[in-house]
Design an enzyme around this catalytic site. Structure first.
Site, PDB file in Angstrom:
ATOM      1  CG  HIS A 297     -39.863 -59.801  36.450  1.00  0.00           C
ATOM      2  ND1 HIS A 297     -40.825 -59.555  37.445  1.00  0.00           N
ATOM      3  CD2 HIS A 297     -40.030 -60.939  35.957  1.00  0.00           C
ATOM      4  CE1 HIS A 297     -41.056 -60.712  37.843  1.00  0.00           C
ATOM      5  NE2 HIS A 297     -40.839 -61.663  37.173  1.00  0.00           N
TER       6      HIS A 297
ATOM      7  CB  SER B  30     -41.388 -64.220  38.861  1.00  0.00           C
ATOM      8  OG  SER B  30     -41.953 -63.920  37.795  1.00  0.00           O
TER       9      SER B  30
ATOM     10  CD  GLU C 286     -42.090 -56.507  39.284  1.00  0.00           C
ATOM     11  OE1 GLU C 286     -41.440 -57.542  38.405  1.00  0.00           O
ATOM     12  OE2 GLU C 286     -41.935 -56.466  40.577  1.00  0.00           O
TER      13      GLU C 286
END
Length: 446
Positions: free
Chosen positions: A359, A184, A298
């Site tokens: 994510h 990230s 995500e």
């Protein structure tokens, strides 16, 4: 049985802990504490320890306030001033092992290097020394303030890499075989340092997990700083924010940022990032092998998720594609002249808890820590070990210097990408359908 373990390094004597074949040295300061006049200043290397340093527990974290009460990755906040610290996890009797330097995520606003999901025990098993790095966050790390060096958080990471260069051999690591990796915001930081002339020579390989082009325009950042100053009743300057405690400052950023995904992050136009990330990636780091990818969903809940409204799903898809997935072929295209190669992957296993390949849920697979705290809450009661084995093995192989088994990418249609898990593969028996089986690199020598 846990015993003490002592290392004599150029930084000084460090006392950690050994459990079986794994040695841990936690919370080692690599810079002077960023307090007082050092709060909004470039990091200063930590002086050599005059007394043995107790590295038996995690050090202070730059995160004082998490982004939300519940986060997918367990992200403990540890109080204290010495937030510029790092932790080393190494194999017992390691000698010249390759090194994985890990940069945590958190939107450049939060996150914690003390997360149990980042424990390097499985890498130690496979002949890799792991270093997790703490760096300044939010206003303290990434605010473009007059009279303050830009990109302080990136400068922290660069100094940590210098510490690794000077000290890691004492812990059994090879300073000439360093892979910089992150997820990230950490993955975006990897790309930023790959694009930076300052990154040259500090690492030899790179991996970006769910990273992207997270540079933030100065106008956007300064707009946030003005709103922040108004809320706090201080001028949006170095002097104004220096008068506000870190915890209060972080909490206020969380309150005023609203729905904006990126409000602070790397900025361009200084000595660290003199040009845009795109231009930098096309001209720097072309001799560094790069592995990068994203999850299938995500911030989109995935096909099986229950969403409040169709518009919410569409917004999630836009974030997924724009910030993360589209960045992968774009980076490959910018690096098409790279002599070292660029390889793409896609993580497609849908968590039964989040309803998609969302994510952060890939991290326990890459680290092979499916038994870590918080994993079942995010991945369900039976996350497939059959998926962790090849994912971890691919990353171990990459850190050891091996060329990935699939073709490198150029950013053009038809590029090959390694797929981990396939949509609908929720059972252990089904999970091998989305990738070629790979034998895990168990107990690999350095």
């Amino acid at each position: 049985m846990i015993t003490t373990d002592t290392v004599r390094a150029p930084a000084g004597t460090v006392i950690g802990r050994r459990e079986g074949r794994v040695r841990r040295f936690l919370g080692i300061p690599y810079a002077e504490a960023p307090i007082g006049v050092r709060r909004f200043a470039a990091p200063v290397p930590r002086g050599r320890f005059t007394e043995p340093y107790d590295a038996s527990r995690h050090g202070a974290t730059a995160q004082a306030v998490p982004l939300s009460a519940t986060t997918t990755i367990p992200e403990p906040s540890v109080p204290g001033d010495d937030v510029l610290n790092l932790s080393v996890v190494a194999p017992a009797d390691a000698e010249r092992c390759p090194v994985l330097v890990w940069i945590h995520g958190g939107g450049f606003l939060a996150g914690s290097p003390a997360s149990p999901w980042y424990d390097g025990r499985s890498f130690a098993r496979d002949g890799v020394v792991t270093v997790t790095v703490g760096y300044r966050l939010g206003v303290d790390g990434f605010a473009p303030l007059d009279g303050v060096p830009a990109n302080l958080g990136l400068r922290d990471m660069l100094l940590a890499l210098d510490w690794v260069r000077e000290n890691i051999a004492a812990f059994g690591g090879d300073p000439d075989r360093v892979t910089l990796a992150g997820q990230s915001a950490g993955g975006a930081a990897v790309l930023a340092l790959l694009a930076s002339p300052a990154g040259r020579g500090r690492f030899q390989r790179a991996m970006s997990i769910s990273g992207g082009f997270f540079e933030v325009g100065r106008d956007i950042a300064r707009g946030l700083l003005e709103r922040l100053g108004d809320r706090l009743g201080v001028p949006p300057t170095r002097e104004g924010f220096s008068a506000v405690g870190v915890a209060r400052l972080q909490a206020t950023v969380r309150d005023v940022r609203g729905e904006e995904a990126l409000v602070l992050g790397p900025v361009t136009g200084d000595d660290i990032l003199p040009v845009s990330l795109a231009e930098g990636l096309a001209g720097h780091g072309l001799d560094v092998p790069l592995l990068l990818g994203a999850t299938g969903d995500e911030f989109d809940g995935g096909a099986g998720a229950v969403v409040a409204a169709r518009s919410a799903r569409a917004a999630g898809t836009r974030v997924t594609d724009t910030l993360f997935r589209a960045a992968c072929p774009r980076v490959a295209r910018l690096r098409r002249k790279a002599t070292a190669g660029t390889w793409l992957y896609s993580f497609e296993w849908p968590s039964p808890i989040t309803g998609g390949a969302t994510h952060c849920v890939d991290i326990p697979f890459f680290f092979d820590v499916l038994d870590a705290p918080g994993v079942r809450a995010a991945l369900g009661p039976r996350p497939p070990k059959e998926l962790a084995a090849p994912m971890h093995a691919d990353l171990v192989g990459f850190v050891h210097g091996r060329r990935p088994s699939w073709a490198p990418a150029t950013g053009e249609p038809g590029d090959t990408a390694r797929e981990y898990g396939r949509r609908g593969a929720v059972s252990a028996a089904d999970v091998t359908g989305g990738y070629d089986p790979v034998v895990p690199a168990a107990t690999e020598a350095c």
